[in-house]
Design a protein around this motif. Structure first.
Motif, PDB file in Angstrom:
ATOM      1  N   SER A 161      55.772 -13.619   7.973  1.00 11.77           N
ATOM      2  CA  SER A 161      55.740 -12.171   7.753  1.00 11.77           C
ATOM      3  C   SER A 161      56.901 -11.697   6.889  1.00 11.77           C
ATOM      4  N   THR A 162      58.063 -12.316   7.051  1.00 11.36           N
ATOM      5  CA  THR A 162      59.221 -11.885   6.260  1.00 11.36           C
ATOM      6  C   THR A 162      59.025 -12.229   4.776  1.00 11.36           C
ATOM      7  N   VAL A 163      58.595 -13.452   4.538  1.00 10.10           N
ATOM      8  CA  VAL A 163      58.398 -13.884   3.153  1.00 10.10           C
ATOM      9  C   VAL A 163      57.270 -13.093   2.502  1.00 10.10           C
ATOM     10  N   SER A 164      56.191 -12.857   3.270  1.00  6.32           N
ATOM     11  CA  SER A 164      55.083 -12.142   2.652  1.00  6.32           C
ATOM     12  C   SER A 164      55.447 -10.686   2.372  1.00  6.32           C
ATOM     13  N   PHE A 165      56.386 -10.138   3.159  1.00  2.00           N
ATOM     14  CA  PHE A 165      56.840  -8.777   2.849  1.00  2.00           C
ATOM     15  C   PHE A 165      57.551  -8.761   1.488  1.00  2.00           C
ATOM     16  N   PHE A 166      58.363  -9.772   1.282  1.00  2.37           N
ATOM     17  CA  PHE A 166      59.083  -9.902   0.016  1.00  2.37           C
ATOM     18  C   PHE A 166      58.096  -9.999  -1.151  1.00  2.37           C
ATOM     19  N   PHE A 167      57.086 -10.833  -0.963  1.00  2.00           N
ATOM     20  CA  PHE A 167      56.082 -10.984  -2.019  1.00  2.00           C
ATOM     21  C   PHE A 167      55.267  -9.704  -2.203  1.00  2.00           C
ATOM     22  N   ALA A 168      55.010  -9.023  -1.078  1.00  2.00           N
ATOM     23  CA  ALA A 168      54.242  -7.779  -1.157  1.00  2.00           C
ATOM     24  C   ALA A 168      54.950  -6.771  -2.051  1.00  2.00           C
ATOM     25  N   LEU A 169      56.286  -6.704  -1.911  1.00  2.00           N
ATOM     26  CA  LEU A 169      57.056  -5.780  -2.752  1.00  2.00           C
ATOM     27  C   LEU A 169      56.807  -6.082  -4.222  1.00  2.00           C
ATOM     28  N   ILE A 170      56.852  -7.368  -4.561  1.00  2.00           N
ATOM     29  CA  ILE A 170      56.644  -7.781  -5.948  1.00  2.00           C
ATOM     30  C   ILE A 170      55.220  -7.435  -6.397  1.00  2.00           C
ATOM     31  N   ILE A 171      54.259  -7.759  -5.528  1.00  2.00           N
ATOM     32  CA  ILE A 171      52.856  -7.514  -5.900  1.00  2.00           C
ATOM     33  C   ILE A 171      52.598  -6.029  -6.147  1.00  2.00           C
ATOM     34  N   TYR A 172      53.103  -5.185  -5.235  1.00  2.00           N
ATOM     35  CA  TYR A 172      52.880  -3.745  -5.410  1.00  2.00           C
ATOM     36  C   TYR A 172      53.552  -3.251  -6.683  1.00  2.00           C
TER      37      TYR A 172
END
Lengths: 124, 229, 294
Positions: free
Chosen positions: B168-179
């Motif tokens: 969940s932590t890593v995917s949050f980081f990636f989510a920021l980039i994706i958005y």
């Protein structure tokens, strides 16, 4: 009931002793229920297993009987056995008195007089 | 399986709020963010000596309102993506012991997914209304709002797929980039097409309509296997 | 004796830790303490028993015939609570009640209110209640306990319930244990973990000692107190006594430790003082022995 949590005498023995006394003195009569194990534990702020062990000890002595699902009940006490139990208590206390008298060098006659006097005082 | 807990109840169990309540609150928050940003820039314009008519026409000519809308729609959406209820997070252990177990978790997650779409739709409608009524004109108007709405759903899909593999932590980081990337993409799409709607909106719209539920279900399956217990 | 939970061949493997294989039982009608150092596997065991964590292998049987921890019928009968982060921190008492009401069939909202009052959490000012994040650790724990005790359950499983409580609250916790057990005499069971048994001694009936993911000793407290003795001796006999001791510690003036009661006579030859150990003293002795054996 009084419990000394820091006494060298185990708590279950203290409970057993006090209940034994109540049974032998007739405060608890044959057929009377003992407090529920968990109820007594709650009242005395001790663990359930301690109360249970006290009850088991009384049960082994034949003073109480466990009735499945209903708890423990006091057994009807044999009159002769009751007298005998009391006699043993009297003997024990008198022996203590004799020991004290010997240490102080008090003679038998004087002890007998004291006993008679105390007997009379108690009757009044 | 427990069928007595509805999606909305499952969300209340997990979130303390029912689905309508959460949608309402988050939509208001989203609209509030948009309104605040607009008000701020409007006041700066006025402070600069322009009158309100000029400020508004400047807004209409630039991507100002368009990007503010994008930010407010994306921000709330990504915040809600954090409602994953991992075991080590507060409440995580409690949720794993309630009735229905994973089934209830899945319902709550689905309710959140639906809420995110609903909230995105509400802020889209809100911004569209502001544009149509002329209160807050955008450069590309309805095309902007619809494009952003569709792209937010695309981002949700991508993040679903990523979360299947990442913590969940890593995917949050990636989510920021994706958005962020999606945001840039939105601007490029709008500027290149000159605000003419077409295949660039239609294709992702149709794709996400299928992929969002599919990816959500896949994610739930993976979550149950790898992270639930 | 009936058991509330029977554990058969239970294991859980992590990258750096292995629990089990465990084979044991939690007696019905009593309060059982899981005693062990941090990292002994207490929380993992509790989590598995309550459906928080999955197992690698093994079986658990609850109340004689229930084995599926994912079934609602079983979940409704177990009241579980962790020490930290049991609820999301932005929740208030009302949020907790709302959530518990949906999460379980047997949550009593009114009882929750009464328990909060008894534990002195919430409505101090009469204003809206505080969220958990604004509460102290102790008050948070009290709130968790009030929530879990407001459910009518048959098995209470509490992970470190006493560690963040002040002495008064811990005493109240012990009272509540006894109350819970006595409310339905003999039918209800408590399992709780602790790394500090001293304050919970008089609310503990059965003890399971854990070290390094294994159970190293277990039994009814009164039986354990007969099985072991607490030994004090002069330093000069420390080495002579060692073979008869289970574990011991000491300095220049003397030594202390526990031994099996059957060695009492041997040990008394070394001019030692022998007592019945408290549960706390037993724990130290047993856990020290487990550590030395590693």
């Amino acid at each position: 009931m009084k419990i000394y949590q820091n006494s060298s005498e185990p708590i279950y023995k203290q409970i057993a002793a006090q209940l034994r006394e109540e049974i032998l003195t007739g405060k608890l009569r044959g057929g009377d229920p003992l407090p529920s194990i968990r109820g007594l534990a709650q009242d005395l702020k001790i663990s359930v297993i301690t109360t249970m062990k006290a009850y088991e000890e009384l049960s082994e002595e034949g003073l109480v009987t466990a009735s499945k699902g209903k708890g423990y009940f006091v057994n009807a006490q044999d009159q002769r056995m009751l007298v005998e139990q009391h006699m043993r208590q009297v003997e024990k206390n008198l022996t203590d008195a004799i020991h004290s008298a010997r240490i102080a060098g008090i003679g038998l006659e004087e002890v007998e007089n004291t006993l008679e006097m105390l007997w009379e005082i108690d009757e009044e | 399986m427990n069928n007595r807990i509805t999606l909305s109840k499952a969300m209340k169990l997990y979130n303390g709020r029912s689905m309508p309540e959460l949608i309402l609150k988050m939509s208001l928050l989203s609209m509030g963010v948009y309104a605040l940003m607009l008000a701020f820039i409007f006041l700066i314009g006025l402070a600069g000596g322009d009158d309100s008519v000029t400020v508004r026409s400047e807004m209409a000519g630039s991507l100002m309102a368009d990007s503010f809308f994008m930010i407010s729609a994306g921000l709330i959406n990504i915040i809600m993506a954090q409602m994953t209820y991992e075991k080590h997070m507060p409440g995580g252990k409690f949720f794993r012991t309630v009735k229905g177990g994973f089934d209830t978790y899945k319902k709550a997650s689905t309710a959140i997914c639906i809420s995110r779409v609903a909230i995105a739709a509400i802020i889209t409608a809100f911004a569209s209304l502001l544009h149509i009524s002329g209160i807050v004109p955008m450069k590309y108007g309805i095309v902007t709002t619809v494009t952003v709405f569709v792209l937010v759903l695309v981002a949700m899909c991508i993040c679903n797929f990523l979360s299947m593999r990442l913590s969940s932590t890593v995917s949050f980081f990636f989510a920021l980039i994706i958005y962020f990337v999606i945001g840039i993409a939105a601007v490029i799409i709008l500027e290149v097409t000159g605000g003419t709607p077409g295949i660039v909106q239609l294709v992702p719209a149709v794709t996400t309509a299928v992929l969002l539920p599919v990816s959500h279900n896949m994610l739930m399956k993976v979550y149950k296997e790898k992270r639930w217990n | 004796m009936e058991n509330a939970v029977v554990i058969n061949g239970l294991t859980k493997e992590y990258k750096d830790f292995k629990l089990g294989e465990l084979n044991t039982a939690i007696p019905r009608g009593f309060a059982t303490a899981l005693i062990g150092a941090n990292g002994a596997g207490k929380t993992t065991l509790i989590d598995i028993l309550c459906g928080v964590t999955g197992r690698t292998s093994g079986e658990t049987v609850y109340f004689g015939d229930m084995t599926d921890i994912d079934s609602d019928a079983l979940r409704n009968r177990i009241g579980y609570c962790s020490a930290a982060n049991y609820f999301p921190l932005d929740w208030k008492l009302t949020t907790i009640a709302d959530s518990m009401e949906i999460g379980f069939d047997n949550f009593d909202r009114a009882k929750f209110g009464l328990l909060c009052k008894r534990f002195k959490v919430g409505e101090k000012t009469g204003k809206k209640s505080k969220s958990l994040v604004k509460m102290s650790d102790g008050n948070r724990m009290r709130t968790y306990l009030a929530a879990v005790l407001a459910r009518d359950t048959d098995l209470l499983v509490l992970d470190e319930p006493g560690s963040s409580l002040d002495p008064l609250a811990r005493d109240m916790l012990c009272d509540m244990f006894r109350e819970y057990l006595s409310e339905r005499d003999g039918e209800r069971t408590i399992l709780f973990s602790t790394h500090n048994i001293a304050d919970m001694e008089f609310a503990t009936d059965y003890a399971i000692f854990m070290a390094e993911g294994r159970i190293v000793e277990q039994g009814f407290v009164e039986d354990l107190k007969q099985k072991y003795i607490l030994v004090h001796g002069d330093a000069e006999y420390a080495e002579k006594a060692r073979p008869f001791m289970l574990s011991q510690s000491g300095g220049r003036s003397g030594f202390e430790g526990i031994a099996l009661a059957e060695n009492a006579e041997m040990l008394s030859a070394f001019d030692t003082a022998i007592e019945t150990p408290t549960l706390q003293q037993l724990s130290i002795g047993i856990l020290r022995k487990a550590e030395e054996d590693e």
